[in-house]
Design a protein around this motif. Structure first.
Motif, PDB file in Angstrom:
ATOM      1  N   ILE A 192      56.745  32.033  88.139  1.00  0.00           N
ATOM      2  CA  ILE A 192      57.329  32.104  89.232  1.00  0.00           C
ATOM      3  C   ILE A 192      56.216  31.027  89.839  1.00  0.00           C
ATOM      4  O   ILE A 192      55.102  30.594  89.689  1.00  0.00           O
ATOM      5  CB  ILE A 192      56.652  32.854  90.411  1.00  0.00           C
ATOM      6  CG1 ILE A 192      57.051  34.561  90.123  1.00  0.00           C
ATOM      7  CG2 ILE A 192      57.322  32.310  91.833  1.00  0.00           C
ATOM      8  CD1 ILE A 192      57.274  35.187  90.877  1.00  0.00           C
ATOM      9  N   ILE A 193      57.235  29.559  90.668  1.00  0.00           N
ATOM     10  CA  ILE A 193      56.377  28.192  90.819  1.00  0.00           C
ATOM     11  C   ILE A 193      57.239  28.120  92.142  1.00  0.00           C
ATOM     12  O   ILE A 193      58.350  28.334  92.227  1.00  0.00           O
ATOM     13  CB  ILE A 193      56.911  26.808  89.770  1.00  0.00           C
ATOM     14  CG1 ILE A 193      56.658  27.491  88.126  1.00  0.00           C
ATOM     15  CG2 ILE A 193      56.382  25.988  90.239  1.00  0.00           C
ATOM     16  CD1 ILE A 193      56.589  26.141  87.706  1.00  0.00           C
ATOM     17  N   ARG A 194      55.749  27.957  92.689  1.00  0.00           N
ATOM     18  CA  ARG A 194      55.685  27.414  94.757  1.00  0.00           C
ATOM     19  C   ARG A 194      56.402  26.622  94.613  1.00  0.00           C
ATOM     20  O   ARG A 194      56.343  24.994  94.363  1.00  0.00           O
ATOM     21  CB  ARG A 194      55.622  27.470  94.930  1.00  0.00           C
ATOM     22  CG  ARG A 194      55.269  27.501  96.455  1.00  0.00           C
ATOM     23  CD  ARG A 194      54.346  28.248  97.770  1.00  0.00           C
ATOM     24  NE  ARG A 194      55.098  28.546  98.814  1.00  0.00           N
ATOM     25  CZ  ARG A 194      53.995  28.767 100.006  1.00  0.00           C
ATOM     26  NH1 ARG A 194      52.827  29.866  99.282  1.00  0.00           N
ATOM     27  NH2 ARG A 194      54.591  28.932 101.092  1.00  0.00           N
ATOM     28  N   ARG A 195      58.060  26.085  95.279  1.00  0.00           N
ATOM     29  CA  ARG A 195      58.651  24.591  95.422  1.00  0.00           C
ATOM     30  C   ARG A 195      58.615  24.738  97.848  1.00  0.00           C
ATOM     31  O   ARG A 195      59.818  25.325  97.747  1.00  0.00           O
ATOM     32  CB  ARG A 195      59.557  23.868  95.025  1.00  0.00           C
ATOM     33  CG  ARG A 195      59.641  24.441  94.163  1.00  0.00           C
ATOM     34  CD  ARG A 195      58.822  23.645  92.504  1.00  0.00           C
ATOM     35  NE  ARG A 195      58.882  23.218  91.422  1.00  0.00           N
ATOM     36  CZ  ARG A 195      58.488  22.812  90.580  1.00  0.00           C
ATOM     37  NH1 ARG A 195      57.467  22.576  91.129  1.00  0.00           N
ATOM     38  NH2 ARG A 195      58.547  23.225  89.285  1.00  0.00           N
ATOM     39  N   GLY A 196      57.532  24.397  97.944  1.00  0.00           N
ATOM     40  CA  GLY A 196      57.969  25.042  99.053  1.00  0.00           C
ATOM     41  C   GLY A 196      57.806  26.247 100.015  1.00  0.00           C
ATOM     42  O   GLY A 196      56.696  27.075  99.183  1.00  0.00           O
ATOM     43  N   ASP A 197      58.952  26.464 100.629  1.00  0.00           N
ATOM     44  CA  ASP A 197      59.463  27.577 100.656  1.00  0.00           C
ATOM     45  C   ASP A 197      59.873  28.692 100.028  1.00  0.00           C
ATOM     46  O   ASP A 197      60.392  29.905 100.402  1.00  0.00           O
ATOM     47  CB  ASP A 197      59.793  28.309 101.978  1.00  0.00           C
ATOM     48  CG  ASP A 197      58.967  27.497 102.937  1.00  0.00           C
ATOM     49  OD1 ASP A 197      57.718  27.377 102.962  1.00  0.00           O
ATOM     50  OD2 ASP A 197      60.090  26.849 104.375  1.00  0.00           O
ATOM     51  N   SER A 198      60.874  27.954  98.911  1.00  0.00           N
ATOM     52  CA  SER A 198      61.430  28.565  97.904  1.00  0.00           C
ATOM     53  C   SER A 198      60.416  28.844  96.432  1.00  0.00           C
ATOM     54  O   SER A 198      59.269  28.108  96.463  1.00  0.00           O
ATOM     55  CB  SER A 198      62.855  27.697  97.674  1.00  0.00           C
ATOM     56  OG  SER A 198      62.037  26.878  96.883  1.00  0.00           O
ATOM     57  N   PHE A 199      60.796  29.950  95.353  1.00  0.00           N
ATOM     58  CA  PHE A 199      60.644  30.275  94.582  1.00  0.00           C
ATOM     59  C   PHE A 199      61.089  30.495  93.164  1.00  0.00           C
ATOM     60  O   PHE A 199      62.241  31.071  93.203  1.00  0.00           O
ATOM     61  CB  PHE A 199      59.923  31.661  94.740  1.00  0.00           C
ATOM     62  CG  PHE A 199      58.539  31.486  95.735  1.00  0.00           C
ATOM     63  CD1 PHE A 199      57.049  31.553  95.450  1.00  0.00           C
ATOM     64  CD2 PHE A 199      58.801  31.874  97.613  1.00  0.00           C
ATOM     65  CE1 PHE A 199      56.598  31.342  96.400  1.00  0.00           C
ATOM     66  CE2 PHE A 199      58.036  31.987  98.359  1.00  0.00           C
ATOM     67  CZ  PHE A 199      56.684  32.333  97.654  1.00  0.00           C
ATOM     68  N   GLU A 200      60.667  28.941  92.036  1.00  0.00           N
ATOM     69  CA  GLU A 200      61.509  29.324  90.574  1.00  0.00           C
ATOM     70  C   GLU A 200      61.115  30.403  89.948  1.00  0.00           C
ATOM     71  O   GLU A 200      59.890  30.798  89.604  1.00  0.00           O
ATOM     72  CB  GLU A 200      61.432  27.956  90.385  1.00  0.00           C
ATOM     73  CG  GLU A 200      62.617  27.037  91.277  1.00  0.00           C
ATOM     74  CD  GLU A 200      61.423  25.547  90.589  1.00  0.00           C
ATOM     75  OE1 GLU A 200      61.227  25.658  89.627  1.00  0.00           O
ATOM     76  OE2 GLU A 200      62.140  24.846  91.731  1.00  0.00           O
ATOM     77  N   ARG A 201      62.032  31.309  89.155  1.00  0.00           N
ATOM     78  CA  ARG A 201      61.353  32.352  88.940  1.00  0.00           C
ATOM     79  C   ARG A 201      61.779  32.524  87.158  1.00  0.00           C
ATOM     80  O   ARG A 201      63.383  32.211  87.178  1.00  0.00           O
ATOM     81  CB  ARG A 201      61.374  34.067  89.389  1.00  0.00           C
ATOM     82  CG  ARG A 201      61.712  35.050  88.145  1.00  0.00           C
ATOM     83  CD  ARG A 201      61.342  36.086  88.887  1.00  0.00           C
ATOM     84  NE  ARG A 201      61.491  37.052  87.999  1.00  0.00           N
ATOM     85  CZ  ARG A 201      61.437  38.493  88.783  1.00  0.00           C
ATOM     86  NH1 ARG A 201      60.954  38.746  89.813  1.00  0.00           N
ATOM     87  NH2 ARG A 201      61.839  39.573  87.281  1.00  0.00           N
ATOM     88  N   ARG A 202      61.306  32.305  86.425  1.00  0.00           N
ATOM     89  CA  ARG A 202      61.339  32.634  85.136  1.00  0.00           C
ATOM     90  C   ARG A 202      61.155  33.827  84.082  1.00  0.00           C
ATOM     91  O   ARG A 202      60.387  34.149  84.048  1.00  0.00           O
ATOM     92  CB  ARG A 202      60.857  31.738  84.151  1.00  0.00           C
ATOM     93  CG  ARG A 202      61.593  31.301  82.547  1.00  0.00           C
ATOM     94  CD  ARG A 202      61.193  29.410  82.359  1.00  0.00           C
ATOM     95  NE  ARG A 202      59.971  28.973  81.692  1.00  0.00           N
ATOM     96  CZ  ARG A 202      59.217  28.752  81.071  1.00  0.00           C
ATOM     97  NH1 ARG A 202      59.316  28.984  79.785  1.00  0.00           N
ATOM     98  NH2 ARG A 202      57.999  28.605  81.418  1.00  0.00           N
ATOM     99  N   GLU A 203      61.490  34.397  83.385  1.00  0.00           N
ATOM    100  CA  GLU A 203      61.419  35.714  82.811  1.00  0.00           C
ATOM    101  C   GLU A 203      61.129  34.918  81.318  1.00  0.00           C
ATOM    102  O   GLU A 203      61.772  34.060  80.817  1.00  0.00           O
ATOM    103  CB  GLU A 203      62.422  36.604  82.629  1.00  0.00           C
ATOM    104  CG  GLU A 203      62.818  37.253  84.080  1.00  0.00           C
ATOM    105  CD  GLU A 203      63.507  39.020  83.919  1.00  0.00           C
ATOM    106  OE1 GLU A 203      63.958  38.861  83.277  1.00  0.00           O
ATOM    107  OE2 GLU A 203      63.454  39.136  85.590  1.00  0.00           O
ATOM    108  N   LEU A 204      59.902  35.708  80.830  1.00  0.00           N
ATOM    109  CA  LEU A 204      59.607  35.451  79.501  1.00  0.00           C
ATOM    110  C   LEU A 204      59.932  35.835  78.166  1.00  0.00           C
ATOM    111  O   LEU A 204      60.501  35.654  77.655  1.00  0.00           O
ATOM    112  CB  LEU A 204      58.074  34.549  80.296  1.00  0.00           C
ATOM    113  CG  LEU A 204      57.805  33.767  80.708  1.00  0.00           C
ATOM    114  CD1 LEU A 204      56.668  32.988  80.927  1.00  0.00           C
ATOM    115  CD2 LEU A 204      58.807  32.301  80.264  1.00  0.00           C
ATOM    116  N   GLU A 205      58.545  37.346  78.441  1.00  0.00           N
ATOM    117  CA  GLU A 205      58.846  37.858  77.688  1.00  0.00           C
ATOM    118  C   GLU A 205      58.700  39.843  77.090  1.00  0.00           C
ATOM    119  O   GLU A 205      58.028  39.583  78.875  1.00  0.00           O
ATOM    120  CB  GLU A 205      58.067  37.750  76.241  1.00  0.00           C
ATOM    121  CG  GLU A 205      56.754  37.045  76.773  1.00  0.00           C
ATOM    122  CD  GLU A 205      55.692  36.747  75.536  1.00  0.00           C
ATOM    123  OE1 GLU A 205      54.820  36.998  75.092  1.00  0.00           O
ATOM    124  OE2 GLU A 205      55.404  35.172  75.189  1.00  0.00           O
TER     125      GLU A 205
END
Length: 218
Positions: A192-205
């Motif tokens: 999960i990467i924070r971009r200001g007030d939003s959060f980008e989520r990536r599922e890995l394994e």
């Protein structure tokens, strides 16, 4: 990042290098992470009865229903953090202290929270034996993080919440990254990467961790 590790002569360098080679073959690409795995003496983070299995790529019990994560997942989570080059890293779940020791060699400051006091006490002594001085430990509920020390450019969770607690996301610096296993029966490693007030989520394994529990144990 830290002073040279001390007390690592108890097992042969060849044994550690065999583990490093297995991790490389399993997909760990970071030379820095592999170098650290080859340096940190995993056997001292286990009871003597299990120390002969220290360099197998498997998780092992450390008491209190907790485990020492398998070297692959320790390396994988560290590699994911390192790609974002954080300086201050929060670790939730000190456990044996092995992941803490690995992180201490990759990042400037480590803040590690453990809810089970006897595990924290043992981890503190092991880190002291290795002359690790850039890791600060706290006995507390890991799900709450360490807000007074935040924000953190990196957060690593070593037990699985059903969902990432909002308290942890709030402690993530803008542009920072959180790496955690998430789920109950079917767990997945997420970034999960924070971009200001939003959060980008990536599922890995797919992964398998003990659950993230609340409440301190003395």
């Amino acid at each position: 990042m830290n002073a040279p590790l001390e007390g690592i002569g108890m097992t042969s360098r060849r044994t550690r290098l065999r583990l490093v080679q297995r991790l490389r073959e399993a997909g760990i690409e970071s030379d820095r992470v592999l170098e650290i795995i080859g340096q940190v003496p995993r056997h001292i983070f286990l009871d003597e009865a299990l120390s002969h299995r220290a360099y197998e790529d498997t998780s092992l019990p450390i008491g209190y229903g907790q485990t020492l994560s398998q070297p692959y997942i320790v390396a994988r989570m560290t590699e994911l953090l390192l790609a974002h080059e954080p300086e201050r890293v929060l670790e939730l779940g000190t456990g044996s202290g092995y992941q803490t020791a690995v992180l201490s060699q990759a990042f400037r400051e480590i803040f590690s929270v453990e809810r089970i006091k006897p595990l924290q006490d043992r981890a503190r002594e092991r880190l002291r034996q290795l002359n690790i001085r850039n890791a600060m430990l706290k006995h507390a509920d890991g799900g709450m993080g360490w807000p007074e020390k935040g924000p953190f450019e990196g957060i690593i969770v070593t037990a699985a919440p059903v969902e990432v607690p909002r308290e942890l996301l709030d402690q993530l610096a803008d542009g920072g990254v959180l790496i955690a296993p998430v789920g109950e029966e079917n767990q997945v490693l997420v970034e999960i990467i924070r971009r200001g007030d939003s959060f980008e989520r990536r599922e890995l394994e797919p992964v398998r961790f003990v659950p993230l529990l609340g409440g301190v144990v003395r």
